[in-house]
Each structure stands twice: as C-alpha cells, then as structure tokens.
Design a protein around this motif. Structure first.
Motif, PDB file in Angstrom:
ATOM      1  N   VAL B 433      11.192  -1.142   9.580  1.00 22.87           N
ATOM      2  CA  VAL B 433      10.206  -0.215   9.045  1.00 22.87           C
ATOM      3  C   VAL B 433       9.022  -0.023   9.997  1.00 22.87           C
ATOM      4  CG1 VAL B 433       9.049  -1.977   7.655  1.00 22.87           C
ATOM      5  CG2 VAL B 433       8.889   0.402   6.985  1.00 22.87           C
ATOM      6  N   GLU B 434       8.652  -1.063  10.728  1.00 23.67           N
ATOM      7  CA  GLU B 434       7.498  -0.956  11.637  1.00 23.67           C
ATOM      8  C   GLU B 434       7.742   0.070  12.738  1.00 23.67           C
ATOM      9  OE1 GLU B 434       9.047  -3.931  11.193  1.00 23.67           O
ATOM     10  OE2 GLU B 434       7.688  -4.863   9.718  1.00 23.67           O
ATOM     11  N   LYS B 441       9.220   7.180   7.356  1.00 22.45           N
ATOM     12  CA  LYS B 441       8.796   6.230   6.323  1.00 22.45           C
ATOM     13  C   LYS B 441       8.531   6.969   5.019  1.00 22.45           C
ATOM     14  CE  LYS B 441       5.603   4.183   9.035  1.00 22.45           C
ATOM     15  NZ  LYS B 441       4.725   3.213   9.700  1.00 22.45           N
ATOM     16  N   GLN B 445      11.465   6.051  -0.106  1.00 24.43           N
ATOM     17  CA  GLN B 445      10.523   5.321  -0.944  1.00 24.43           C
ATOM     18  C   GLN B 445      11.294   4.418  -1.895  1.00 24.43           C
ATOM     19  OE1 GLN B 445       6.932   5.622  -1.025  1.00 24.43           O
ATOM     20  NE2 GLN B 445       7.352   6.538   0.963  1.00 24.43           N
ATOM     21  N   GLU B 463      -6.523   4.049  -7.066  1.00 23.41           N
ATOM     22  CA  GLU B 463      -6.380   3.377  -5.758  1.00 23.41           C
ATOM     23  C   GLU B 463      -4.919   3.173  -5.398  1.00 23.41           C
ATOM     24  OE1 GLU B 463     -10.350   0.628  -5.358  1.00 23.41           O
ATOM     25  OE2 GLU B 463      -8.906   0.126  -6.905  1.00 23.41           O
ATOM     26  N   GLN B 466      -3.714   6.468  -4.270  1.00 21.47           N
ATOM     27  CA  GLN B 466      -4.426   6.936  -3.083  1.00 21.47           C
ATOM     28  C   GLN B 466      -3.788   6.403  -1.804  1.00 21.47           C
ATOM     29  OE1 GLN B 466      -8.207   5.080  -2.620  1.00 21.47           O
ATOM     30  NE2 GLN B 466      -9.139   6.865  -1.680  1.00 21.47           N
ATOM     31  N   GLN B 467      -3.241   5.188  -1.874  1.00 28.01           N
ATOM     32  CA  GLN B 467      -2.753   4.565  -0.644  1.00 28.01           C
ATOM     33  C   GLN B 467      -1.683   5.378   0.074  1.00 28.01           C
ATOM     34  OE1 GLN B 467      -2.491   0.511  -2.242  1.00 28.01           O
ATOM     35  NE2 GLN B 467      -3.283  -0.048  -0.244  1.00 28.01           N
ATOM     36  N   PRO B 468      -0.585   5.753  -0.597  1.00 34.44           N
ATOM     37  CA  PRO B 468       0.383   6.575   0.139  1.00 34.44           C
ATOM     38  C   PRO B 468      -0.182   7.936   0.544  1.00 34.44           C
ATOM     39  CG  PRO B 468       1.003   6.361  -2.171  1.00 34.44           C
ATOM     40  CD  PRO B 468      -0.100   5.400  -1.936  1.00 34.44           C
ATOM     41  N   LEU B 471      -2.109   7.348   3.612  1.00 35.47           N
ATOM     42  CA  LEU B 471      -1.255   6.915   4.716  1.00 35.47           C
ATOM     43  C   LEU B 471      -0.427   8.079   5.273  1.00 35.47           C
ATOM     44  CD1 LEU B 471      -0.013   4.459   6.287  1.00 35.47           C
ATOM     45  CD2 LEU B 471       1.740   4.424   4.523  1.00 35.47           C
ATOM     46  N   TYR B 472       0.169   8.862   4.391  1.00 36.55           N
ATOM     47  CA  TYR B 472       1.105   9.883   4.873  1.00 36.55           C
ATOM     48  C   TYR B 472       0.440  11.218   5.152  1.00 36.55           C
ATOM     49  CZ  TYR B 472       4.620   6.643   3.079  1.00 36.55           C
ATOM     50  OH  TYR B 472       5.389   5.543   2.835  1.00 36.55           O
ATOM     51  N   ARG B 517       3.630   6.756  -7.736  1.00 41.70           N
ATOM     52  CA  ARG B 517       3.291   6.321  -6.387  1.00 41.70           C
ATOM     53  C   ARG B 517       4.423   6.650  -5.420  1.00 41.70           C
ATOM     54  NH1 ARG B 517       2.202   0.092  -5.276  1.00 41.70           N
ATOM     55  NH2 ARG B 517       4.359  -0.068  -6.006  1.00 41.70           N
TER      56      ARG B 517
END
Ligand SMILES: Nc1ncnc2c1ncn2[C@@H]1O[C@H](COP(=O)(O)OP(=O)(O)O)[C@@H](O)[C@H]1O
Ligand code: SF4
Ligand code: SF4
Ligand SMILES: [Mg+2]
Lengths: 297, 686
Positions: B433-434, B441, B445, B463, B466-468, B471-472, B517
C-alpha cells in the motif's frame, strides 16, 4: 430509494464532552481539588511574585541577619539579611519555568518516540526498547551532573538535559499505552487508506494515548521539580543571587539549629508544590479512568 | 418430545422469575428500568431460549438469574427464586457457592477469555478447587473426564496446552468444561456461539444438546441468533425493551409467531431458500427508560393503533403461548415472500479485479532457515484465480483460518502476495500500500467487521469522514463538511450526526458511518470483511440493503467475506468456496448453491442453521482446524468423506458445469450420487 428515518424521534441531547466529564469526575475528588487549588495558588504566586513581594529579594542588610519571623519579615531573614518571604515567593520561578519547559520537551519527544515505536513494532521496536531500558538503568543524577559540568548551567542546557532524561521513562509508558490501540481496526483502516505513518501516529494514535500522556506529564513534572531542586542544592542549578528553593535550603542548612525558618519555608514551598502536583495527577488519572497502579514503570 | 416435557415443567419450576423489575441510576441521576415485570419459569432439565436485539436486556436477565447485578443496579420489584430460595436474599457466602456450582455460567466470548498464561490443566483445577469437593489428588482424573465430556480429542495432551494453541471451537469447549466442573443443575449461556463460524457453531450446539441429555441440566440460552436458539431450546422468550413480549414453545414462537416484533425479527433473517434480500425492521429499540407508557414497540410496529401508545399492552395467554400485544390473536400473518426485497443486478462484462495464481505466505525466511536449508512451510494461500466484473459482488466463504482475510490483506496491500498477479484493470495491486499511487489507493477501500474497532473512538463522525476527503481530494474544512454531510445522507443518516462520537451511536449507525467513510474515496472496489456479522439480524438486513443500493447507484464492485451462507446468497453474484487457502468451488451464486457441490461446500451447507425447530443441520468430521494445508494433493483430503488414494498425491483438476467450477478428482455425476441428496434446500414453511 427508500429513506430509513433513524433516530429522528429521539431528541438529540448532545452529551457532555469528554473533558467536561473528566472535570466533573475530578471535582468529586477532595484530594484532587485540594491539590489543584494549591497548585494554582503556587503558579499564580510565581507569576505575580515580582509585584507581590514586600521587599527587594536581593537586597542584603547586614543589620538584620537571621532574624526570626516577625511583623516586618513574616518568614524572617537569612544569613545575608534578605527577606525570606520575598525570596520564597520568587524562589519557585526559575524552578517552575525550567521544569515546565523540560516536561514539555520530555513529553513531546518521549510521546512521539513511544507512539512511533509502538506503531512500527517488530525488530526496530525490540532493539530500541533495549536501548531505552539500558538508559533507564543509568544513575541519571550523576550523569546529569556530568553533562552540566561539561556544558555549563545555562537555563536552556538544564531544560534540554532534564527534558531528555525524563523523556526516556515517558517512551516506555506511552509505547505501552500505544500497543493497546495499534491492533485495532481503525489503525488498519488508516493503513489501507494509505495514510502516512506520521498521520497515523498523530491523528489516530495520539488522541487515544493523550490521557496517559497527560497523567504522565504531571508525574514527570513533579519528579523533575525534585531533580531540579536537588541540582540547585548541589550548586548545579540556578546561579546565585537568583533566589531558588534548592539553593536557599543549601545556603541555610548549616544554620538550621539557630535559624530553622531559613530552611523550613523554602522546603515547605517546594514540598507543597510537589505534593499538589502529585495529588492532581492521581485524581486526574482516576477521573480519566486510568489506573496508575497498572501503568508500567 | 416437547409436549411431555412442557407438561412436567409447569409443575415444579426450578428457577422462578416473578414480576421482576430491575433498574439502574443513569447519568442524569434518574432511576430507569432495564427489566420490566419479567415473569418466567425454568423447570428442571428444560432449555429456555432468550432472544431479542442487542440492548433489550437479555444478558441482564441471564446474569440476574445468578444474582449478578451490574454496578449501580437495584431490584425494584419482584423476585428470582432458585429452588424456592430468593436469590437476592441469600448471604454472600451461599451465593458464592451457588454460582459456578449449582448454577453455571458460560459468559460471552468465554473461550477467548481463558487466561492466556495458564495451561488448560491449571484453569480446570482452579474451577475444581472452587466448585467441587474433590481432593487434589483426583483433579487430574476429573479434568480428563471433563475434557472427554466436551469431546476434546486426546484430553491428556490437551491439559498441557495453552489457550492460544487451541482453535476457537476448542477454546469454547474448554470454557464449557470449566462450567461443568461444578456439576451445575442450571447452565446459563450468554451468546455461546456468537463469533464462531458455521461449522464450529454447529458442533458446539450439538455438544450442548447432547450434554443436556446426558447430564439432565436445565439451560438458559441467550442469543440474538434465532437459528442457534432453535437448535437448543424447548421454549423461547422474546424480549423487547426489557419486557418479555412473547413466550411459548419453540414451535409456537418460531413457526406461528404472533407478536409483530417476533414476526419482524424472523422475517429479517436471510434464508437459503429465499430469493433476494430479507425485509429490514426499521428503527431501533427505544432507549432504556424512555418508554413509560404504552407498548414499547409502538414506534416501529406496522400495526400500531392509537390505543397502543396510550395503554400498556396486556400479556395475553393464547393456548399456552403468552403475547404482549393489544391485537394479539387478531393479526394475520402475511405471506413473508411478498416482503422480500429484489434489486436488479447491474453488472457488466468489464473485468475489474483479476487474481492469477496468487500465493500468499506469512512465513518470512529467516537467517537460520537459510543456513539450515529448511524448506519454507506450505503457503497459507495458494493458486487463487479469480475474476471479478465491474458492478458485481463476489463472496469468499469458508471457515475461519481458510484464508479469506488473508486474500483481502493482499489486495489491500497490507500483506503483499508472494507470487502471482493481482490487478485492478491495468493497475498493479501487487504493490504494498505504501508504494501505490494516491489514485490507486483511493480506488480500493475496505469496510471492517466490527465498527467499534474500525472507527477511532476519539474522533467525531465528521473527523472520521474528513480524513479520506483530505487525503484523496485535499478539500478544506468547509468543503469537507459539506461533502461529509452528503456522505451521511448517502448512508441515510441525518447531518446532525457529524458532531457525534462513535460511542454515542448504535451498532448499525456505526457501520453506516464506516460505509460512508469508505465511499468518501469514490472507490471502484470495496473489500467487505464480515461487515454484518457483528450486527443484529434486524440491522443486518438494513445494512445489506444499503450496500446493494449503493452498488446500483455508484456501480461499485464488492469483494465480500461472510461466514453466513444465507447472507452470501442474498447479496452476492459470484461465490468462491475456500478451504485451507485453496479454492474448492467457484461460480455464480445460483449454480453453486443449487447445482453440483464440492464435498466441502456440501459440509458448509449442511451445517447452516435455520430458525426452525424441525431443521437439523448435518455435521460431519470434527471442528479442529488444521495447522497447515497439505503439501500435495487436494486441500480437503484430510476431512473429505469421499477421499481416495490419488487425492493425497495429485492436485485435483477443475470440473466445469456451466459457470460452476469444482476442483475434485471425482466426476460431477459421481459427486452428485455419492453425497446424499441435498436436505437443506427445502421450503421452511412447508
Ligand atoms: N499475522 C499472522 N501471522 C501468521 N499467520 C497468520 C497471521 N494471520 C493469519 N494467519 C494464519 O493465516 C490463516 C488464514 O487466516 P485468515 O485469513 O484470518 O482466515 P479467515 O479470514 O478465513 O478467518 C490461518 O491459518 C491463520 O492462522
Ligand atoms: S400493542 Fe400495538 S404497537 Fe404494540 S405490538 Fe401490538 S399492535 Fe404493535
Ligand atoms: S479431490 Fe478427493 S479429497 Fe478432494 S474433494 Fe475430491 S474426493 Fe475429496
Ligand atoms: Mg477473518
């Protein structure tokens, strides 16, 4: 498309936030409230001491040495005739500043390294934990003296050395707290989403170990105050003539039989501060739901 | 059989719960009732099932039957008597000897909560020390007897093992053995098979049935799984909002359910013989203490009348069958088939995900292995060939340890495949994944089994969403908030949920947030790992429907893991059956379930439970999972009833029948005749 109305009939009462809950728990602990009041009193006093002190704390007066507490000098005077009340009020400023900064440093680096080690795991973690354990075994006071003797006793050296040494224990505790959360699916979810390691540590893990970190910070602070005062006592901390409790105790300890007040008042100030921090930390740990007895170290 | 038993049960109850009301003081300092006016009896040797959605008070009642109260609880009214003695009036000392002695308990997750640092013998000796009069010298003998009683193989060797060296089913058996140490007259089981896979669950239930016959114990069996309850219980009490709303023999409750809630629960269970998705039960059970007047189910009941919310519903007795409903006896049961939700499939022929000869191994070649030239152990997962078209759902089924999650971990890049090709259209998914690009990525999901674990407890719903988005798409705060509200409406949650913490949501709501999410990244492929197995049936039906609807709207593709075959049948288009990391059978759902079966597929289908007291799952073999897949030949050779010598030597070939492919040495016709005719594909209500 069928809409499923959910939870519409139950009124949305927003439950008290977590920290408000912690505060209401804390308020129920008498020892915690006493500790917190004394702590706040100490902090305010240290902040306002230059304006509150009744006398000049560096002014020597050869006619008034070693006077017992009186109406003019509530705490008496020392062997140079300086007002002990003013000196005691001022004597915590340096100690509190240095140790607060030191604690901040210790908690920051110790917390970050602890969380990262817990998250990364594997061989890196195993080896670095051995290093940490070895460092913990060093008699830190001697080592501290050595470092200070080498690089001098400026404020920032003290902050850095104390911050470094006290951070080692923080690494251990925070790593332990982190290990509980690393196997949870929300960390795996962040990894599969492709978040960077730093984001995972700061955004996902930090909020969960913050409790442990906060309690740890309070405990480290108390220990660091004691350490700093010991250094001053030994002459490696605050440079005279700046007043400092450790230094004051050291200066007056030879005269303890004739002028006990010159030792008692600074000692009392130091110990009430440390005890108040400990009481607060204990009550905080209970209020948050952490049991210090269970924490490693 | 139940006729005679029910007769003599009514004469001398062993456990008598009489008008029992239990309350606790909530955060606002108000005394609220968790159990309200519960009355029921358990006769010696009888098995009573307690069912209902989570939060309805099942565990509270079961624990109260041993006088365990959670802190802050108090008995408001009524009594619970065990052999005429009021449990709550007993001295602590008496109570202590009663618990674990004459009344045994198998708590939730009992197998998993064995002390990890103690060997099995030490754990059993501890139970014997506390709850039997046996001298120390006889403990070992008795421990061996107990392990034999729970049908554990090689009991003497078993005594020397640690819990982690046992499979989930074996751990559960040890937990049962510990409960038997005190020779209980009454055994209370709290969700004893929840979390176990189909075959293991069938084995444990069979064990409990035989133990009850051998030892004549009475049982109180708590479960949200009506299929499991049907296997064990003679009588069933359905609970809702702390009340018993229906109580009767299992035939009455399961086959002629009278209360609208019982009917809705039964309808929400996906069944192998039904087409499409089961209807879901809208809404959630009321909060504890929020209903003080009228029928607690009125808010969700399709038949509710004005009288229902004004007056408490009386407990009506209809021929030995108690129902708490104003309209009891007047309601006709509609044909349940008409309620089944059918959604058209919109799959295309465009391949999205391809796996070719994928091999995955957890083993890492160490320095010592290389020096000693030790051969690497057989790979955990091997030879996986799968193709998944856009807009389709492929289900992976198999018991735990069969490598389902391992394949998902490889696709998501957490545990990259050692050999073979995984591709998403043209893009390479072999990369960890890195090393994947941000776009790649985003396109893959994952949704996890347990939303309690997959949502960060310290993040608000906003929150979490919000993260994805950050990020995307690098959205700013306000844009995130708008988009997050949009995502919530996608999963049918109102925008005011944005500021809640996961702890303030119910299980179904949490899983909806987790789904939202995952859709935040606008993915092509969604990996669903047992996404409904931690949810109540009523919620499960709604979540399955939501997933299906989202698939239609968004054209996403699902790779779906489930151990419940009825769920798989309801949601999937294709199914692949895995055993020990090797595919045994793969094909379209309709053909795999009704056409030719691989012997392992048959074992799985035979073990399926139905909420029908007349249904008998057929189980074979044992439930010990194998440590390693065999190095040669068929993966299923050690447990296959039809195994031949060549099965141990040669990898079986694929046999094809239309889209249905089976990997076995036997010809398909031979398979069909050798395995007895399907018993399970039958009409439930016939
Ligand atoms: N981290 C790990 N290290 C070593 N073996 C593992 C690990 N995770 C899973 N396994 C093994 O891989 C096999 C497949 O497990 P898993 O994919 O979780 O199965 P399932 O999802 O079907 O329950 C099991 O034999 C299990 O013991
Ligand atoms: S009493 Fe009324 S609301 Fe309650 S279950 Fe019966 S019909 Fe429905
Ligand atoms: S190949 Fe042999 S062992 Fe494997 S399923 Fe067929 S008959 Fe059974
Ligand atoms: Mg799994």
């Amino acid at each position: 498309m069928t809409a499923i109305t959910m939870d519409m009939n139950t009124p949305v009462t927003k439950p008290a936030s977590r920290w408000r809950q912690v505060w209401s728990n804390l308020r129920r602990s008498p020892s915690g409230m006493i500790g917190l009041s004394v702590l706040i009193f100490h902090l305010l006093l240290a902040l306002l001491a230059p304006w509150l002190a009744p006398h000049d704390w560096t002014l020597q007066n050869g006619y008034q040495i070693l006077q017992a507490p009186s109406e003019a000098f509530w705490f008496g005077t020392d062997h140079m005739g300086r007002d002990l009340l003013s000196r005691t009020m001022m004597g915590g400023r340096e100690a509190i500043t240095v140790t607060m900064l030191g604690t901040l440093l210790a908690v920051s680096w110790g917390g970050l390294v602890g969380m990262t080690l817990g998250f990364v795991g594997g061989r890196t973690d195993a080896w670095l934990m051995r290093v940490i354990d070895a460092l913990l075994a060093i008699p830190w006071l001697l080592f501290l003296l050595l470092v200070i003797a080498l690089v001098g006793q400026q404020t920032w050296t003290l902050v850095l050395t104390l911050g470094f040494f006290f951070g080692i224990a923080v690494v251990r505790v925070v790593r332990g707290a982190t290990l509980e959360y690393v196997p949870r699916d929300f960390v795996l979810a962040a990894r599969t989403r492709g978040e960077s390691r730093l984001t995972i540590v700061v955004r996902e893990l930090l909020p969960n170990v913050l409790d442990a970190l906060l309690v740890e910070a309070a405990m480290r602070w108390a220990w660091m105050l004691l350490a700093f005062s010991s250094l001053s006592f030994l002459g490696f901390g605050v440079v005279p003539p700046t007043p400092d409790w450790g230094l004051m105790i050291a200066d007056s300890r030879g005269m303890i039989s004739i002028a006990p007040w010159a030792v008692i008042f600074p000692a009392l100030a130091l110990s009430t501060l440390i005890i108040s921090i400990n009481l607060t930390a204990d009550a905080l740990a209970k209020a948050i739901g952490l049991d210090r007895a269970k924490a490693p170290v | 059989m139940s006729e005679a038993q029910t007769m003599n049960t009514t004469m001398t109850p062993m456990l008598d719960v009489d008008n029992f009301t239990l309350g606790y003081t909530n955060a606002e300092g108000r005394l609220v009732s968790v159990l309200r006016d519960v009355s029921l009896q358990v006769a010696p040797g009888e098995a009573l099932g307690l069912v209902g959605e989570s939060g309805c008070g099942k565990s509270t009642l079961a624990l109260a039957m041993m006088a365990f109260l959670r802190s802050g609880s108090q008995v408001q009214n009524g009594t619970i008597r065990f052999h005429e003695q009021d449990l709550f009036a007993l001295k602590p000392k008496m109570l202590q000897s009663l618990r674990g002695g004459r009344i045994g308990l198998i708590p939730q997750n009992a197998g998993q909560s064995l002390t990890p640092t103690l060997k099995i013998d030490a754990q059993l000796y501890e139970a014997l020390k506390l709850h039997s009069d046996l001298p120390r010298s006889q403990w070992r003998q008795r421990a061996i007897e107990l392990l034999q009683q729970v049908r554990l193989p090689a009991p003497e060797a078993m005594l020397e093992r640690y819990p982690h060296q046992l499979s989930g089913g074996q751990q559960q058996r040890v937990a049962v053995a510990m409960a038997l140490a005190g020779q209980p007259e009454l055994l209370i089981l709290d969700e004893p098979t929840t979390g176990l896979d189909v075959t293991t669950q069938a084995h444990i239930l069979e064990l409990l049935r035989t133990l009850r016959q051998e030892l004549g114990m009475a049982m109180v069996f708590v479960s949200h799984d009506l299929g499991a309850v049907a296997r064990i219980s003679e009588r069933i009490a359905v609970m809702y909002a702390g009340e018993v709303i229906e109580l009767g023999s299992s035939h009455q409750v399961l086959l002629q359910p009278t209360h609208p809630y019982t009917r809705a629960l039964l309808d929400a269970i996906p069944r192998l013989d039904a087409e499409g998705l089961p209807p879901s039960l809208p809404g959630y059970p009321p909060k504890v203490g929020s209903i003080t007047q009228g029928c607690a189910f009125a808010g969700r009941c399709p038949h509710a009348q004005p009288i229902c919310s004004e007056q408490d519903a009386p407990l009506a007795a209809l021929s030995g069958h108690q129902v708490r409903c104003h309209l009891a006896g007047e309601l006709k049961r509609p044909a349940s088939d008409s309620k089944v939700v059918q959604l058209p499939v919109q799959s295309s022929d465009e391949p999205l995900l391809m796996l070719e000869q994928v091999q995955i191994s957890y083993h890492r070649q160490g320095l010592m292995d290389a020096l000693l030239q030790r051969p690497a152990p057989v790979a955990t997962v091997d030879g996986i060939d799968l193709q998944l078209n856009k807009g389709e759902t492929l289900a992976l089924v198999g018991e735990s340890g069969s490598g389902k999650s391992t394949i998902m971990r490889a696709i998501s890049g957490i545990q990259p495949a050692r050999n073979g090709q995984i591709r998403l259209k043209q893009d390479d998914l072999n990369l960890p994944v890195e090393q994947r690009s941000k776009a790649l990525k985003r396109r893959v999901q994952m949704i996890f089994q347990n939303p309690d674990a997959s949502l960060n407890p310290r993040h608000t719903v906003f929150e979490i969403l919000q993260q994805p988005l950050k990020l995307y798409f690098g959205l700013n705060h306000d844009a995130c908030r708008d988009k997050a509200a949009e995502l919530l409406s996608l999963v049918r949650l109102a925008p005011h949920y944005l500021d809640r913490l996961p702890g303030q949501l119910s299980g179904g709501e949490k899983q909806r947030v987790a789904i939202a999410r995952c859709f935040a990244g606008d993915p092509d492929l969604i990996l669903c790992d047992e996404v409904t197995s931690a949810l109540d049936v009523s919620v499960q039906a709604a979540v399955l429907k939501l997933l299906k609807e989202l698939q239609q709207q968004r054209g996403v593709t699902y790779l779906f893991i489930a151990h419940d075959l009825a769920v798989v049948k309801a949601i999937a288009d294709q199914v692949a059956v895995l055993y020990q990391g090797r595919i045994c059978q793969v094909g379209p759902v309709s053909e795999v379930f009704t056409g030719h079966h691989h012997p392992y597929t048959r074992t799985l289908l035979n073990a399926v439970l139905e909420p029908d007291p007349n249904h008998q799952p057929v189980i074979q073999g044992d439930d010990c999972s194998e440590q390693y897949p065999p190095a040669r030949g068929c993966a299923y050779q050690r447990r296959c009833p039809l195994a031949e010598p060549r099965c141990k030597e040669q990898l079986p070939p694929w046999k094809t029948d239309g889209g249905n492919r089976i990997r076995c040495h036997l010809e398909l016709d031979a398979l069909a005749t050798l395995i007895d005719r399907p018993q399970m594909i039958k009409a439930v209500n016939a």
